[in-house]
Design an enzyme around this catalytic site. Sequence first.
Site, PDB file in Angstrom:
ATOM      1  CG  ASN A 144     -35.818  -4.787  -5.239  1.00  0.00           C
ATOM      2  OD1 ASN A 144     -35.184  -5.060  -4.225  1.00  0.00           O
ATOM      3  ND2 ASN A 144     -37.109  -4.990  -5.362  1.00  0.00           N
ATOM      4  N   GLY A 145     -32.478  -4.776  -8.174  1.00  0.00           N
ATOM      5  CA  GLY A 145     -31.903  -4.609  -9.515  1.00  0.00           C
ATOM      6  C   GLY A 145     -30.408  -4.891  -9.514  1.00  0.00           C
ATOM      7  CD  GLU A 170     -46.242 -25.055 -16.646  1.00  0.00           C
ATOM      8  OE1 GLU A 170     -45.199 -24.693 -17.220  1.00  0.00           O
ATOM      9  OE2 GLU A 170     -46.543 -24.669 -15.505  1.00  0.00           O
ATOM     10  CE  LYS A 174     -45.248 -25.205 -12.507  1.00  0.00           C
ATOM     11  NZ  LYS A 174     -45.451 -23.915 -13.060  1.00  0.00           N
ATOM     12  CD  GLU A 195     -41.713 -24.216 -10.894  1.00  0.00           C
ATOM     13  OE1 GLU A 195     -41.063 -23.191 -10.668  1.00  0.00           O
ATOM     14  OE2 GLU A 195     -42.749 -24.226 -11.580  1.00  0.00           O
ATOM     15  CE  LYS A 222     -45.603 -16.078  -8.841  1.00  0.00           C
ATOM     16  NZ  LYS A 222     -46.003 -17.348  -9.473  1.00  0.00           N
ATOM     17  CB  CYS A 231     -34.361  -7.773  -3.868  1.00  0.00           C
ATOM     18  SG  CYS A 231     -32.717  -8.387  -4.231  1.00  0.00           S
ATOM     19  NE  ARG A 244     -40.207  -9.239  -5.219  1.00  0.00           N
ATOM     20  CZ  ARG A 244     -40.487  -8.502  -6.293  1.00  0.00           C
ATOM     21  NH1 ARG A 244     -41.716  -8.307  -6.645  1.00  0.00           N
ATOM     22  NH2 ARG A 244     -39.524  -7.951  -7.004  1.00  0.00           N
ATOM     23  CD1 TRP A 292     -33.307 -15.119  -4.167  1.00  0.00           C
ATOM     24  CD2 TRP A 292     -32.264 -14.331  -5.984  1.00  0.00           C
ATOM     25  NE1 TRP A 292     -33.120 -16.169  -5.038  1.00  0.00           N
ATOM     26  CE2 TRP A 292     -32.485 -15.713  -6.157  1.00  0.00           C
ATOM     27  CE3 TRP A 292     -31.625 -13.625  -7.004  1.00  0.00           C
ATOM     28  CZ2 TRP A 292     -32.086 -16.402  -7.309  1.00  0.00           C
ATOM     29  CZ3 TRP A 292     -31.231 -14.304  -8.145  1.00  0.00           C
ATOM     30  CH2 TRP A 292     -31.468 -15.678  -8.277  1.00  0.00           C
ATOM     31  CG  HIS A 338     -35.852 -40.039 -33.184  1.00  0.00           C
ATOM     32  ND1 HIS A 338     -35.467 -40.613 -34.378  1.00  0.00           N
ATOM     33  CD2 HIS A 338     -37.194 -39.918 -33.235  1.00  0.00           C
ATOM     34  CE1 HIS A 338     -36.538 -40.799 -35.127  1.00  0.00           C
ATOM     35  NE2 HIS A 338     -37.604 -40.386 -34.457  1.00  0.00           N
TER      36      HIS A 338
HETATM   37  C1  AGP Z   1     -42.864 -21.303 -13.170  1.00  0.00           C
HETATM   38  O1  AGP Z   1     -43.537 -21.969 -12.203  1.00  0.00           O
HETATM   39  C2  AGP Z   1     -42.105 -20.110 -12.768  1.00  0.00           C
HETATM   40  N1  AGP Z   1     -42.716 -19.313 -11.825  1.00  0.00           N
HETATM   41  C3  AGP Z   1     -41.464 -19.376 -13.939  1.00  0.00           C
HETATM   42  O2  AGP Z   1     -41.123 -20.263 -14.934  1.00  0.00           O
HETATM   43  C4  AGP Z   1     -42.264 -18.177 -14.518  1.00  0.00           C
HETATM   44  O3  AGP Z   1     -43.341 -18.632 -15.265  1.00  0.00           O
HETATM   45  C5  AGP Z   1     -41.303 -17.337 -15.380  1.00  0.00           C
HETATM   46  O4  AGP Z   1     -40.282 -16.841 -14.569  1.00  0.00           O
HETATM   47  C6  AGP Z   1     -42.013 -16.193 -16.079  1.00  0.00           C
HETATM   48  O5  AGP Z   1     -42.578 -15.296 -15.179  1.00  0.00           O
HETATM   49  P1  AGP Z   1     -43.629 -14.229 -15.643  1.00  0.00           P
HETATM   50  O6  AGP Z   1     -44.828 -14.974 -16.116  1.00  0.00           O
HETATM   51  O7  AGP Z   1     -43.902 -13.412 -14.429  1.00  0.00           O
HETATM   52  O8  AGP Z   1     -43.012 -13.442 -16.770  1.00  0.00           O
END
Ligand code: AGP
Length: 609
Positions: free
Chosen positions: A100-101, A482, A486, A489, A604, A2, A27, A74, A505
């Site tokens: 938020n939270g 990574e 990428k 996602e 985000k 949020c 976000r 969210w 394996h």
């Molecule tokens: C990856 O593309 C994501 N955005 C996600 O994995 C992100 O790296 C993870 O949520 C950690 O976020 P932070 O670096 O803000 O702690």
Amino acid sequence: MCGIVGFTGNKEATPILMEGLETLAYRGYDSAGIAVWDGSDIIMKKEKGQLKNLADILGREPVPGTCGIGHTRWATHGEPSFINSHPHGDAKKQLVLVHNGIIENYMRLKEMLQEKGCRFVSDTDTEVVAQLLGDLYRGDPITAIKRSMRMLEGSFALAILFRDFPDRIYCVCKDSPMVVGFGKDGSHIASDIPALLSYTRDVTFMGDKQIAVLSPVGIAFYDEFGSPIDKGCTHIDWDLDAAKKGSYEHFMMKEICEEPIVFRKTAEQYVSARTGRLKADCFPWTEEDAAGVKRIRIIGCGTAYHAGLLGKKYFSELAKIPVEADIASEFRYSDYRFEEGEVLFIISQSGETADSIAAMRMAKQAGIRTVAVCNVIGSTIAREADEVLFTYAGPEIAVAATKSYLTQIIVLFLAALRLGQLRGTVSEEQTASLLAEIASVPEKMQALVDAHGDIQYYASREFSSRHVFFIGRGIDSALAMEAALKLKEVSYIHSEAYAAGELKHGTIALIEEGTLVVALVTQKHLAAKTASNIEEVRVRGANVLAITNGVMPEVDSHCALTWRIPESNELLAPFLAVIPLQLFAYYMAVQKGCPVDKPRNLAKSVTVE
Ligand code: AGP
């Protein structure tokens, strides 16, 4: 997750709130709403879905006024719907708020309030906060907030409008970020810095359980007991344009294109341009400290964890220190017992990831030294860690982390090099030669970014792949993780990463005619081994794309296609190899028509568990 915005001042609030919400849209959200004092009452407007839906309503039914709050939701408690959207108010219509939270004891509080005759209209934990505050309110907002804080369990950032105080916004937070900004036309709040950048760079980060009261002429702060406190002001030097898309179609592409610049900017913070040497005072170790480091533990989530996996290689190779890397959400619930001499590195772009914060606090409680690698000044992790090695990526808006990963790995590399230098495990010549090569990296990166057309073309042929496997050995296996994250996602293509030697394996059973396998071969000393693994999948029908460190004929002959990064030291190769991998994920997603910057189900900044 949020987003919250708020403004009180001498300008119309609605456009400021809507612009702020638009900025926070990255976000992730599924509904949005605002509440504005119109001179005689607090008017709420909210709607499910995109911000445009809310904007359409506001176009038909404008809400005038100079004090208001806004929210993008969210969904956590209760489906995304009009009723569950924020703001929420109390039954006596004394206040409205956005939140938020997550309130963990909301069911208990709800039952308690229902027994008192309170009727709820939504399924949210947020309405419980509004009703609780309404129940406790006797004309003094600060007292009601203080009392409610003692009853609420979980995390919250709240912005509240009280009908009795029409030009004031009351804010309070616990384990959820909130930034207040001092603008020339009034006072602002937001859950994230980019939403403030159009109005001010002078901000204050709210601490846990602190209360802020925003008025058109200033902001007053109080501690959890209601006593006034002084809070300084931090100047944020993020460029406003960095938080805007400019002529790019997507933030993700813009942020990849910024990588040569942010790499240089970050490296320059730690390496003297004049002497070409590491700046000793930028690292938190003396020779004696460095000798006392017995073990390093690195934690992070998602991409930040993957950066930590590379950090693990760097610290063990350069500083010869035993290192473990852990996923924060696992680590925080493990029964791990820290040992003396251990250092915990927390990697986080946002500095607000709930699991990473919890893991950091575990270490602090055990008296373990914590070092954050973080991108956001004033964020919870940056504030609470014993030391911070900042990354200088600037605001990262696309959900997919790109430039933040790159800056995390260069900072980890330089930290490992510094520790190695102090511990005598890397020679001065080796250090000088690595630093000299780092200086040439941005130019090589730029060449890779400029060659994006080849990757775009390749993606136009391969985007219908249903499964993609990334393989590599050593440093490449960390980078493969990574690359797979990428791709999955942003393009929703099933992708997995494997240490190349692991395929036999089990996973090789999945290889069939045409399966796309991306082989990372930047570690020359392991190239022959990886070439054998490539051949194993090729003969089973895989379509292999290799990414090699310069010219590697022994690899080319087994692959359908090779992309070469400019030849570089093996330790530095990830800085270059990551660029085609990120571009590949980007163009695959674009070809599939995916919402690249805001992939489904993702947020985000993951500020709740
Ligand atoms: C990856 O593309 C994501 N955005 C996600 O994995 C992100 O790296 C993870 O949520 C950690 O976020 P932070 O670096 O803000 O702690």
